[in-house]
Design a protein around this motif. Sequence first.
Motif, short mmCIF file in Angstrom:
data_model
loop_
_atom_site.label_atom_id
_atom_site.label_comp_id
_atom_site.label_asym_id
_atom_site.label_seq_id
_atom_site.Cartn_x
_atom_site.Cartn_y
_atom_site.Cartn_z
N ASP A 197 14.86 -35.84 36.49
CA ASP A 197 15.17 -36.05 37.92
C ASP A 197 15.06 -34.72 38.66
OD1 ASP A 197 15.68 -38.77 37.63
OD2 ASP A 197 17.76 -38.41 37.03
N LEU A 198 14.46 -34.75 39.81
CA LEU A 198 14.33 -33.57 40.65
C LEU A 198 15.02 -33.84 41.99
CD1 LEU A 198 10.57 -32.69 39.97
CD2 LEU A 198 12.58 -31.53 39.05
N PRO A 199 15.63 -32.82 42.60
CA PRO A 199 16.36 -33.02 43.86
C PRO A 199 15.42 -33.19 45.04
CG PRO A 199 16.33 -30.69 43.30
CD PRO A 199 15.68 -31.41 42.14
N TYR A 200 15.92 -33.84 46.06
CA TYR A 200 15.11 -34.03 47.27
C TYR A 200 16.00 -34.29 48.47
CZ TYR A 200 15.98 -39.01 46.31
OH TYR A 200 16.59 -40.22 46.07
N CYS A 201 15.46 -33.98 49.63
CA CYS A 201 16.11 -34.30 50.90
C CYS A 201 15.54 -35.62 51.42
CB CYS A 201 15.85 -33.20 51.93
SG CYS A 201 16.60 -31.61 51.53
N GLY A 232 1.02 -34.78 41.74
CA GLY A 232 0.59 -35.12 40.39
C GLY A 232 1.55 -34.61 39.33
N HIS A 233 2.04 -33.38 39.52
CA HIS A 233 3.03 -32.81 38.59
C HIS A 233 4.34 -33.59 38.66
CE1 HIS A 233 0.76 -29.37 37.19
NE2 HIS A 233 0.45 -29.02 38.44
N VAL A 234 4.75 -33.93 39.88
CA VAL A 234 6.01 -34.67 40.06
C VAL A 234 5.94 -36.03 39.35
CG1 VAL A 234 7.53 -35.78 41.75
CG2 VAL A 234 6.61 -33.50 42.21
N VAL A 235 4.82 -36.71 39.50
CA VAL A 235 4.64 -38.01 38.83
C VAL A 235 4.75 -37.85 37.32
CG1 VAL A 235 2.96 -39.82 38.31
CG2 VAL A 235 3.25 -39.04 40.67
N ALA A 236 4.10 -36.82 36.77
CA ALA A 236 4.13 -36.59 35.33
C ALA A 236 5.54 -36.27 34.83
CB ALA A 236 3.18 -35.45 34.96
N ILE A 237 6.29 -35.52 35.63
CA ILE A 237 7.63 -35.09 35.22
C ILE A 237 8.65 -36.23 35.33
CG2 ILE A 237 9.56 -33.58 35.85
CD1 ILE A 237 7.37 -31.54 36.73
N THR A 238 8.58 -36.96 36.44
CA THR A 238 9.58 -38.00 36.70
C THR A 238 9.23 -39.35 36.08
OG1 THR A 238 8.52 -38.61 38.79
CG2 THR A 238 10.22 -36.89 38.88
N ASP A 239 7.96 -39.53 35.72
CA ASP A 239 7.48 -40.80 35.16
C ASP A 239 7.64 -41.94 36.16
OD1 ASP A 239 6.24 -42.17 33.09
OD2 ASP A 239 8.14 -42.89 32.27
N LYS A 240 7.50 -41.62 37.46
CA LYS A 240 7.56 -42.64 38.50
C LYS A 240 6.16 -42.92 39.05
CE LYS A 240 12.31 -41.51 39.92
NZ LYS A 240 12.88 -42.74 39.34
N GLU A 241 6.04 -44.02 39.75
CA GLU A 241 4.75 -44.38 40.33
C GLU A 241 4.36 -43.38 41.43
OE1 GLU A 241 2.75 -46.74 39.27
OE2 GLU A 241 4.18 -47.32 37.71
N GLU A 242 3.06 -43.14 41.54
CA GLU A 242 2.58 -42.15 42.52
C GLU A 242 2.95 -42.53 43.95
OE1 GLU A 242 -1.60 -39.93 43.81
OE2 GLU A 242 -1.55 -41.38 42.15
N ASP A 243 3.00 -43.82 44.25
CA ASP A 243 3.29 -44.24 45.63
C ASP A 243 4.77 -44.51 45.86
OD1 ASP A 243 3.50 -46.47 44.06
OD2 ASP A 243 2.23 -47.76 45.29
N SER A 244 5.63 -44.12 44.92
CA SER A 244 7.06 -44.37 45.10
C SER A 244 7.65 -43.43 46.15
CB SER A 244 7.82 -44.19 43.78
OG SER A 244 7.94 -42.83 43.45
N ALA A 245 8.69 -43.89 46.83
CA ALA A 245 9.33 -43.09 47.88
C ALA A 245 9.94 -41.82 47.31
CB ALA A 245 10.40 -43.93 48.59
N VAL A 246 10.49 -41.91 46.10
CA VAL A 246 11.15 -40.73 45.50
C VAL A 246 10.13 -39.63 45.23
CG1 VAL A 246 12.37 -39.89 43.45
CG2 VAL A 246 13.06 -42.04 44.51
N VAL A 247 8.97 -39.99 44.72
CA VAL A 247 7.91 -39.00 44.47
C VAL A 247 7.51 -38.31 45.76
CG1 VAL A 247 5.49 -38.71 43.82
CG2 VAL A 247 7.02 -40.02 42.35
N ARG A 248 7.36 -39.08 46.82
CA ARG A 248 6.99 -38.51 48.12
C ARG A 248 8.08 -37.55 48.62
NH1 ARG A 248 8.28 -39.57 53.32
NH2 ARG A 248 9.49 -41.43 52.74
#
Length: 205
Positions: free
Chosen positions: A3-7, A111-127
């Motif tokens: 998990d990575l932090p986000y605003c 791309g790195h975030v997707v690989a690290i979090t294992d979430k879908e590329e179009d997910s709100a969290v990745v964005r």
Amino acid sequence: MTDLPYCSVLSNIPKYFEKIRKAETPQDKFSIEFMKNTLNFKSGNDFRLIPVLKAMKFIDENGNPLQLYREFRSEREQPSKSLGIGLRNAYSILFSRDKDIYKADESQIKGHVVAITDKEEDSAVVRLITQTFVGIAKLSSFESILSESDESSKTQEENSIEASKSKINFQMPLTHTIVLNLPTTTTKEVYDVIFTSLKENLLTK
């Protein structure tokens, strides 16, 4: 999965840090109440900043301001070295994959975030993670951090070379070879005199 932090309110990222710098350091904790009453951010979405600051090591797990928080407030330079350090703290896993990740374009970071979090590329969290990283990186300075790191590495390398030289010098003792031509004789006293002189004048020095 990591998990990575986000605003949540991305447009407010510059405002968050501007108001943190202008406001007094909280006497107690950096809390929801502090954000509401002092920084004037009252939306629940704005409170996502608190876990981001914890990950950046601006505040501890209880919300108490840490040294990096105080260093940021005392900085006058823009962009901020303290934010650069904080970004590395919060997203160290991204920097471990690419030390120049802050220079990458948004699609590469995503791309790195997707690989690290294992979430879908179009997910709100990745964005949100990606754009939080980009938003803070725009306010951050990394040059002095890299210069200090390079200087430290150079110093360590020089110290290692000097230590190796000292070790080599220490492990190379000098030796002497003595060639003695003895006279042809069968008299024991002659040999006694020669070896006694050798012992007294060479071997005991």
